[in-house]
Design a protein around this motif. Structure first.
Motif, PDB file in Angstrom:
ATOM      1  N   PHE A 182      63.653  66.908  88.157  1.00 20.14           N
ATOM      2  CA  PHE A 182      62.449  67.222  88.910  1.00 20.14           C
ATOM      3  C   PHE A 182      62.429  68.735  89.148  1.00 20.14           C
ATOM      4  O   PHE A 182      63.456  69.327  89.495  1.00 20.14           O
ATOM      5  CB  PHE A 182      62.420  66.496  90.258  1.00 20.14           C
ATOM      6  N   ILE A 183      61.277  69.357  88.952  1.00 23.80           N
ATOM      7  CA  ILE A 183      61.113  70.781  89.235  1.00 23.80           C
ATOM      8  C   ILE A 183      60.251  70.908  90.483  1.00 23.80           C
ATOM      9  O   ILE A 183      59.046  70.645  90.459  1.00 23.80           O
ATOM     10  CB  ILE A 183      60.449  71.526  88.060  1.00 23.80           C
ATOM     11  N   LEU A 184      60.886  71.276  91.595  1.00 23.93           N
ATOM     12  CA  LEU A 184      60.168  71.443  92.858  1.00 23.93           C
ATOM     13  C   LEU A 184      59.522  72.825  92.882  1.00 23.93           C
ATOM     14  O   LEU A 184      60.178  73.836  92.615  1.00 23.93           O
ATOM     15  CB  LEU A 184      61.122  71.291  94.041  1.00 23.93           C
ATOM     16  N   LEU A 185      58.237  72.884  93.208  1.00 18.98           N
ATOM     17  CA  LEU A 185      57.481  74.126  93.218  1.00 18.98           C
ATOM     18  C   LEU A 185      57.136  74.493  94.653  1.00 18.98           C
ATOM     19  O   LEU A 185      56.345  73.810  95.312  1.00 18.98           O
ATOM     20  CB  LEU A 185      56.197  73.980  92.400  1.00 18.98           C
ATOM     21  N   ASP A 186      57.756  75.557  95.152  1.00 22.01           N
ATOM     22  CA  ASP A 186      57.465  76.055  96.488  1.00 22.01           C
ATOM     23  C   ASP A 186      56.297  77.024  96.367  1.00 22.01           C
ATOM     24  O   ASP A 186      56.402  78.071  95.713  1.00 22.01           O
ATOM     25  CB  ASP A 186      58.699  76.767  97.063  1.00 22.01           C
ATOM     26  N   LEU A 187      55.166  76.689  96.993  1.00 23.28           N
ATOM     27  CA  LEU A 187      53.922  77.429  96.786  1.00 23.28           C
ATOM     28  C   LEU A 187      53.477  78.156  98.053  1.00 23.28           C
ATOM     29  O   LEU A 187      53.881  77.800  99.166  1.00 23.28           O
ATOM     30  CB  LEU A 187      52.807  76.464  96.341  1.00 23.28           C
ATOM     31  N   LYS A 232      56.904  73.690 103.828  1.00 19.97           N
ATOM     32  CA  LYS A 232      57.202  73.604 102.389  1.00 19.97           C
ATOM     33  C   LYS A 232      58.576  74.188 102.057  1.00 19.97           C
ATOM     34  O   LYS A 232      59.382  73.547 101.393  1.00 19.97           O
ATOM     35  CB  LYS A 232      56.113  74.331 101.592  1.00 19.97           C
ATOM     36  N   SER A 233      58.833  75.397 102.514  1.00 22.19           N
ATOM     37  CA  SER A 233      60.107  76.044 102.205  1.00 22.19           C
ATOM     38  C   SER A 233      61.278  75.308 102.856  1.00 22.19           C
ATOM     39  O   SER A 233      62.351  75.173 102.264  1.00 22.19           O
ATOM     40  CB  SER A 233      60.080  77.510 102.655  1.00 22.19           C
ATOM     41  N   SER A 234      61.068  74.821 104.075  1.00 20.47           N
ATOM     42  CA  SER A 234      62.135  74.061 104.745  1.00 20.47           C
ATOM     43  C   SER A 234      62.455  72.794 103.968  1.00 20.47           C
ATOM     44  O   SER A 234      63.625  72.403 103.849  1.00 20.47           O
ATOM     45  CB  SER A 234      61.708  73.700 106.171  1.00 20.47           C
ATOM     46  N   LEU A 235      61.424  72.131 103.424  1.00 20.32           N
ATOM     47  CA  LEU A 235      61.653  70.909 102.658  1.00 20.32           C
ATOM     48  C   LEU A 235      62.365  71.219 101.340  1.00 20.32           C
ATOM     49  O   LEU A 235      63.256  70.469 100.924  1.00 20.32           O
ATOM     50  CB  LEU A 235      60.322  70.204 102.393  1.00 20.32           C
ATOM     51  N   ILE A 236      61.988  72.316 100.690  1.00 24.12           N
ATOM     52  CA  ILE A 236      62.681  72.734  99.465  1.00 24.12           C
ATOM     53  C   ILE A 236      64.166  72.913  99.752  1.00 24.12           C
ATOM     54  O   ILE A 236      65.033  72.434  99.017  1.00 24.12           O
ATOM     55  CB  ILE A 236      62.086  74.058  98.932  1.00 24.12           C
ATOM     56  N   ASN A 237      64.493  73.610 100.834  1.00 24.56           N
ATOM     57  CA  ASN A 237      65.890  73.848 101.189  1.00 24.56           C
ATOM     58  C   ASN A 237      66.619  72.549 101.512  1.00 24.56           C
ATOM     59  O   ASN A 237      67.786  72.362 101.145  1.00 24.56           O
ATOM     60  CB  ASN A 237      65.974  74.800 102.386  1.00 24.56           C
TER      61      ASN A 237
END
Length: 430
Positions: free
Chosen positions: A264-269, A227-232
Motif C-alpha cells: 500500500f502506498i499511503l499519500l500524505d496530502l 492526516k500526518s498523525s495517521l501516516i505516522n
C-alpha cells in the motif's frame, strides 16, 4: 554491450560481506577459470579451490556452467569467495588480464534474452522479482518469470496462426480441390472466443498494476484533520511533520506499507481549503490530482477542524472520524484516535479487505504498460478481422497485425525499442 566480450561482475552486493559472488560469462571464461582455479569441476557442481595462479588470492567455492546450458547461454562461472574488498579487487584485476571487462546493469540478463534463454516478458518478470517487496509482488513476478503469461500469449498466437492459415489457404490455393471456397462456419466464433480471452486479460491489468506498484491510498481532508498523525501511526515512525499550524504539508508524501503481503502506498496530502498562499495552493492542486489517481480515499474529518468539501473521485472512499479522544463525532465508516490507538487495527483490516477486493485472488500476470498496449492492439486487430471476414485479404492483414502485437509482447520483434530502457533498472551482475 559488445557481442563477443567476456564480462564479469560482483553479483552479491556491497562489500565487505560474509561471501562475495563473482560471475563471469563469455568466450574466455573457460580459459580464465583454468588459470585461476585449476581444472574444470563437474558442471553445476561446487568445488573448493585455491583461487589464484602464481600467488594465492583467496580460497573459495567455484562453479562451472558450460554453454548453452547456462543462464546467459554462454560459458559461465561463479567464484564464491570471502567478501573482502581487497580480495575481490585482486581477483577482478587478475580476470581483467584476460580482457574480461566489468558488466553493465542487466548485461547478464540481456545476453540471456539475446541468446534465446529468456523472452521479454520473462525478463520483465525477473526485474520485478529483484525489486519485489511484498509477498504478492513476489508471487506475481515469479509467475511471470516462469513463463505463465508467455504460455497464454503463445496460445493466443497459435489460434491466430490457425485462423490465418484458413484464410491464406483460400487466397493462395483456391484452385486446389481440397480447399473449400467458404471459410469454416466456426471461423467467426473462434475469432469471438479469441477476442473474449484477450479482453478478459486486458480487464485484469488494473489489479496486476496494483500488485506491482501498490494500492494508492490518499489521506485527505481539511488542514489539521489528522492526516500526518495517521501516516505516522500506520507506519510506526515520525515520517510526517505534525503541527497545529495549518498548511504545513505542501507536497505529496508517499509512504509504503506492507499489509497482508500487499503493498500500500499511503499519500500524505495538503489540507484542502481556500488559500492566498501560492505555495499552499500548489500543494492543494497536487493533492486533488493525487485523489483523482488514488485507488482508496481515506476522507478524514476531526471535531476541532472545519469540514472541507470532498472532491469527486472513482476511488473507494472510507469516511473516517479522527481525534475521537476529543469527544463525540459524527457518523463515519470508522472512528479512530492516533493519540490512544483506538480504531487503528480496524482501519488496517478495512484497508486489507479493500486491497484484496481490488486485486482479486491470484495476482494478475498482466501488469505492465507494454502489456496493455500489446493487448489493446491485438483486440483492435481482431475486431477488424471480424468486420472484414468476408474480405479475405483485409481479414488476413488484420490477423497478421494481431500476431505482431503479441510477438512484440514476447520480444520477437521491435525488442530493441524497449531493451535499453528496461535494463537501466537492473542491478550490476544480473
Amino acid at each position: 554491450m559488445l557481442a563477443g566480450d567476456t564480462i564479469m561482475a560482483l553479483s552479491s552486493g556491497a562489500l565487505p560481506s560474509g561471501v562475495a559472488v563473482i560471475r563471469l560469462s563469455g568466450p574466455r571464461v573457460r580459459e580464465a577459470f583454468l588459470y585461476l582455479a585449476g581444472e574444470l569441476p563437474v558442471p553445476r557442481t561446487m568445488a573448493l579451490r585455491r583461487i589464484g595462479a602464481d600467488t594465492q588470492l583467496d580460497q573459495g567455492l567455484v562453479v562451472w556452467f558450460p554453454g548453452p546450458h547456462s543462464f546467459t547461454g554462454e560459458d559461465c562461472a561463479e567464484f564464491h569467495v570471502h567478501g573482502s574488498p581487497a580480495g575481490v579487487k585482486a581477483i577482478l584485476r587478475s580476470l581483467n588480464t584476460f580482457g574480461i571487462r566489468l558488466a553493465g546493469p542487466g548485461e547478464f540478463t540481456r545476453r540471456a534474452f539475446e541468446n534465446g534463454k529468456l523472452d521479454l516478458i520473462a525478463v520483465e518478470g525477473l526485474g520485478d522479482l529483484l525489486s519485489a517487496e511484498t509477498e504478492k509482488q513476489r508471487q506475481q513476478a515469479l509467475a511471470r518469470y516462469d513463463g505463465r503469461l508467455t504460455e497464454r500469449v503463445e496460445t493466443w498466437r497459435d489460434v491466430l496462426l490457425d485462423l490465418r492459415a484458413e484464410i491464406e489457404a483460400r487466397l493462395d490455393f483456391s484452385d486446389e480441390g481440397d480447399v473449400t471456397e467458404e471459410l469454416p462456419s466456426s471461423f467467426v466464433d473462434e475469432l469471438a472466443n479469441l477476442k473474449n480471452s484477450l479482453v478478459e486479460a486486458l480487464a485484469s491489468i488494473n489489479s496486476g498494476r496494483i500488485v506491482r506498484e501498490g494500492v494508492r491510498v490518499a489521506l485527505a481532508g481539511a488542514p489539521n484533520a489528522g492526516k500526518s498523525s495517521l501516516i505516522n501511526a500506520l507506519s510506526k515512525s515520525d515520517i510526517a511533520i505534525v503541527s497545529d499550524e495549518a498548511g504545513t504539508t505542501r507536497d505529496v508524501r508517499e509512504v509504503p506499507l506492507d499489509i497482508g503481503g500487499q503493498l500500500f502506498i499511503l499519500l500524505d496530502l495538503a489540507g484542502l481549503r481556500e488559500t492566498d498562499s501560492r505555495a499552499e495552493a500548489e500543494g492543494i492542486r497536487r493533492a486533488e490530482r493525487a485523489i483523482q489517481d488514488a485507488d482508496i480515499l481515506l476522507w478524514l474529518e476531526a471535531p476541532d477542524t472545519e469540514v472541507a468539501l470532498q472532491p469527486a473521485t472513482n476511488a473507494t472512499v472510507v469516511r473516517i472520524g479522527t481525534k475521537s479522544d476529543l469527544g463525540p463525532t459524527g457518523s463515519y465508516d470508522l472512528q479512530i484516535s492516533t493519540a490512544t490507538g483506538f480504531g487503528l487495527d480496524a482501519l488496517v483490516d478495512r484497508l486489507r479487505a479493500i486491497g484484496e477486493n481490488l486485486v482479486g485472488g491470484e495476482p494478475s500476470l498482466v501488469s505492465h504498460e507494454r502489456d496493455r498496449l500489446g493487448l489493446e492492439q491485438a483486440v483492435s486487430a481482431v475486431d477488424e478481422a471480424v468486420l472484414y471476414h468476408s474480405n479475405w485479404e483485409l481479414a488476413a492483414e488484420a490477423l497478421r497485425h494481431a500476431s505482431l502485437a503479441l510477438e512484440r509482447m514476447i520480444g520477437r520483434v521491435d525488442a530493441e525499442q524497449v531493451l535499453d530502457r528496461l535494463f537501466v533498472s537492473f542491478c550490476i551482475g544480473k
